[in-house]
Write a protein that holds these residues in place. Structure first.
Motif, short mmCIF file in Angstrom:
data_model
loop_
_atom_site.label_atom_id
_atom_site.label_comp_id
_atom_site.label_asym_id
_atom_site.label_seq_id
_atom_site.Cartn_x
_atom_site.Cartn_y
_atom_site.Cartn_z
N ASP A 8 0.82 -1.22 0.00
CA ASP A 8 0.00 0.00 0.00
C ASP A 8 0.85 1.26 0.00
OD1 ASP A 8 -2.12 -1.73 0.19
OD2 ASP A 8 -2.41 -1.45 2.34
N ASN A 9 2.10 1.16 -0.41
CA ASN A 9 3.02 2.27 -0.27
C ASN A 9 3.63 2.69 -1.60
OD1 ASN A 9 3.13 2.19 2.79
ND2 ASN A 9 3.78 0.11 2.29
N LEU A 10 3.74 3.99 -1.79
CA LEU A 10 4.51 4.55 -2.90
C LEU A 10 5.89 4.89 -2.39
CD1 LEU A 10 2.08 6.95 -4.78
CD2 LEU A 10 3.26 4.97 -5.75
N LEU A 11 6.92 4.32 -3.00
CA LEU A 11 8.30 4.62 -2.63
C LEU A 11 8.89 5.61 -3.62
CD1 LEU A 11 7.72 2.05 -0.95
CD2 LEU A 11 10.07 1.35 -1.38
N PHE A 12 9.48 6.68 -3.10
CA PHE A 12 10.17 7.67 -3.91
C PHE A 12 11.66 7.51 -3.63
CE2 PHE A 12 5.89 9.12 -3.37
CZ PHE A 12 5.57 9.73 -4.57
N ILE A 13 12.41 7.08 -4.64
CA ILE A 13 13.78 6.63 -4.45
C ILE A 13 14.73 7.52 -5.23
CG2 ILE A 13 15.35 4.66 -4.75
CD1 ILE A 13 12.87 2.84 -4.59
N GLY A 14 15.69 8.13 -4.50
CA GLY A 14 16.67 8.99 -5.16
C GLY A 14 16.06 10.29 -5.65
N GLY A 15 16.71 10.91 -6.66
CA GLY A 15 16.26 12.17 -7.22
C GLY A 15 17.27 13.28 -6.97
N PHE A 16 16.87 14.54 -7.22
CA PHE A 16 17.75 15.67 -6.91
C PHE A 16 16.91 16.89 -6.58
CE2 PHE A 16 16.86 16.52 -11.32
CZ PHE A 16 16.98 17.90 -11.49
#
Length: 562
Positions: free
Chosen positions: A329-337
């Motif tokens: 049930d989770n949205l994972l936001f991984i890395g980025g800038f």
């Protein structure tokens, strides 16, 4: 004795502190097992004879077989004999009780499945079946049929049905298909997820099966023809192909009446009247959740019955070019800038149901414009850009060990597309710093190796990628292509005219959806569905926003009402 408050705490999800505690606890338990500390039971196993030490509490918690064994008359014995499982298999399954993982090979999967059934290790049963089905070409489908008959394993039976449904065209040409009993063939043909491009494909398969033994199968033929979506056929097909078949006259006449007399449909007894993929058995239970890439990302929900998109939630954070993945049930936001162009290795988790944030363990390496996929419960972060260099590194996350590097890509790339298919990861296109790519690579988690696949026809940067009907589809502003993993070949499909903006694609209701970008014809954010029969894209209701970085097919029950 556990108190109600401790039980409630144990049931709470997504608690970073609790996850950390559990990781430390499991690490300690693994150490006890490895060092054979505090052992309180030993199993004497034959073929060859071996002594396998363990902890009663762990085994009892993992399996009702051990729980009942330890509560029985012989359960207090310091040494317990096991006679119906060989020692190598038994020891691997004891390890599974501690780690949730086991070494399975094509040569050992049958023994592992049999033993897991005896020991009532449901997760090990699932792992064995999943391994077998992802290595079906090596094990052979006939071997899987034999193993299912021997074990009477319901999990394997269901997986075989799924495989037969997904790979129907290939299986219908095999010798095994000619010997299917009518009940088995009915079970496949009625499936709403049957992987065919047109009903005539199923009809041709029935004819091949029927012609193999006409005298014995003549009475069974109407049962199979009744599984077809006859009301979707044209009149000529019904008149020339269905009506002459022995016992099928009434079926053909009903379908003809349905087509020619719409007002009489309520009194016509037809079992199937809707296209596969949107029957009443599954209509409405799945929908699309889209993630729009902005500094304040928007989640958009698709309402199928009303054919409209609506903003579901606005999530606030100050970075972009992250990888997204849906896990439970989770949205994972991984890395980025961030705005200052500093690349991140952070991993943040947003729970869809309670709309709260949690932090997970950071990646080893900062990366952005990378690919993120899940395979066998493990999360992979692949390639990308760190602000200075194009990355070929790949890291994998598991709860027990966190993020660890696995073998790197052959060609470093960012802005690529990736998808999991048949137990492997495929990554395609992107940019290597010198230009856009046609190249494709495949990762095998069993051997921890990347291998090159056939190049795409054209270069794709930031493509939408999804698995659909046994193929992998790649869509971008450059064009649209389809990959056949079995043949290792690419073929271009009808062009989707989309202008600027990110886009992605999903498979929903047995149809391929292209979502995002700007429709040149309608001059608005684009949503289109592939009409495979007529080889064209059909535009659907437009999006409120155009930059869609990812889409997920989710149960409607997951999304609370607005």
């Amino acid at each position: 004795m556990a108190t109600s408050s401790s039980q409630t705490l144990a049931l709470q999800r997504n608690s970073w502190e609790q996850n950390r505690f559990m990781e430390k606890l499991m690490t300690k338990i693994f150490n006890f097992y490895d060092e054979q500390t505090l052992i309180d039971v030993t199993f004497k196993v034959s073929n060859p004879t071996a002594l396998v030490p363990a902890h009663r509490l762990i085994l009892a918690a993992a399996s009702p077989y051990f729980e009942n064994l330890f509560n029985g008359n012989q359960g207090t014995n310091p040494v317990i004999e096991i006679n119906d499982i060989d020692s190598d298999t038994f020891e691997r399954l004891i390890t599974f009780c501690y780690t949730g993982q086991a070494l399975i090979t094509v040569n050992t999967v049958a023994a592992m499945l049999n033993a897991a059934i005896v020991l009532k290790l449901d997760d090990a049963i699932t792992s064995s079946v999943d391994y077998l089905m992802t290595h079906i070409n090596e094990y052979t489908l006939q071997g899987a049929y034999t193993l299912e008959r021997e074990t009477q394993c319901e999990v394997l039976r269901q997986k075989i049905i799924e495989y037969e449904t997904q790979n129907f065209m290939e299986i219908s040409r095999s010798d095994e298909f000619l010997n299917f009993d009518v009940e088995k063939l009915q079970r496949i043909l009625v499936s709403d997820n049957l992987n065919i491009t047109r009903e005539e494909d199923a009809y041709d398969a029935i004819q091949r099966w029927y012609n193999h033994d006409v005298p014995a199968r003549q009475e069974q033929l109407p049962l199979l023809i009744a599984c077809l979506r006859l009301t979707l056929s044209n009149v000529n097909f019904l008149m020339t192909q269905i009506l002459p078949l022995p016992g099928c006259e009434l079926l053909a006449l009903r379908a003809l009446s349905w087509i020619r007399e719409p007002t009489a449909r309520p009194i016509i007894n037809m079992r199937f009247t809707e296209p596969r993929g949107i029957s009443t058995t599954n209509c409405g239970d799945k929908t699309i959740l889209a993630v729009c890439s902005e500094l304040t990302p928007k989640l958009l929900r698709y309402y199928k019955t009303e054919n409209k998109w609506q903003e579901y939630e606005s999530i606030k954070f100050d970075y972009q070019c992250y990888g997204t993945i849906l896990k439970d049930d989770n949205l994972l936001f991984i890395g980025g800038f961030n705005i200052g162009c500093i690349s991140y290795n952070i991993v943040r988790c947003w729970n869809i149901r309670n709309k709260t944030w949690y932090n997970l363990q950071d990646m080893v390496q900062a990366r952005r414009n990378h690919c993120v996929v899940e395979l066998n419960g493990k999360i992979y972060a692949i390639g990308g850009y760190d602000g200075k260099n194009v990355l070929s590194s790949v890291e994998r996350y598991t709860i027990s060990v966190g993020w660890k590097f696995v073998n790197s890509l052959i060609v470093g790339r960012f802005d690529a597309g990736a998808v999991t298919f048949n137990g492997k990861i495929f990554i395609m296109g992107g940019n290597n710093g010198s230009g856009d790519l046609k190249s494709v690579e495949c990762y095998n988690p069993d051997s921890n190796t990347w291998t090159s696949c056939a190049d795409m026809k054209i270069c794709h940067s930031s493509p939408g990628v999804t698995a659909h009907k046994g193929h992998i589809y790649v869509l971008s502003r450059s064009g649209a292509e389809r990959y056949d993993p079995q043949q290792d070949t690419w073929s271009q499909i009808c062009y989707l005219e989309v202008g600027y903006g990110l886009m992605t694609c999903v498979s929903l209701d047995n149809k391929l959806w292209a979502i995002g970008g700007w429709s040149k014809s309608a001059d608005k954010p684009s949503v289109s569905v592939l009409d495979e029969e007529n080889s064209c894209w059909v535009e659907r209701c437009s999006l409120p926003r155009r930059n869609v970085c990812n889409c997920f097919v989710v149960p409607e029950s997951m999304l609370s009402s607005m």
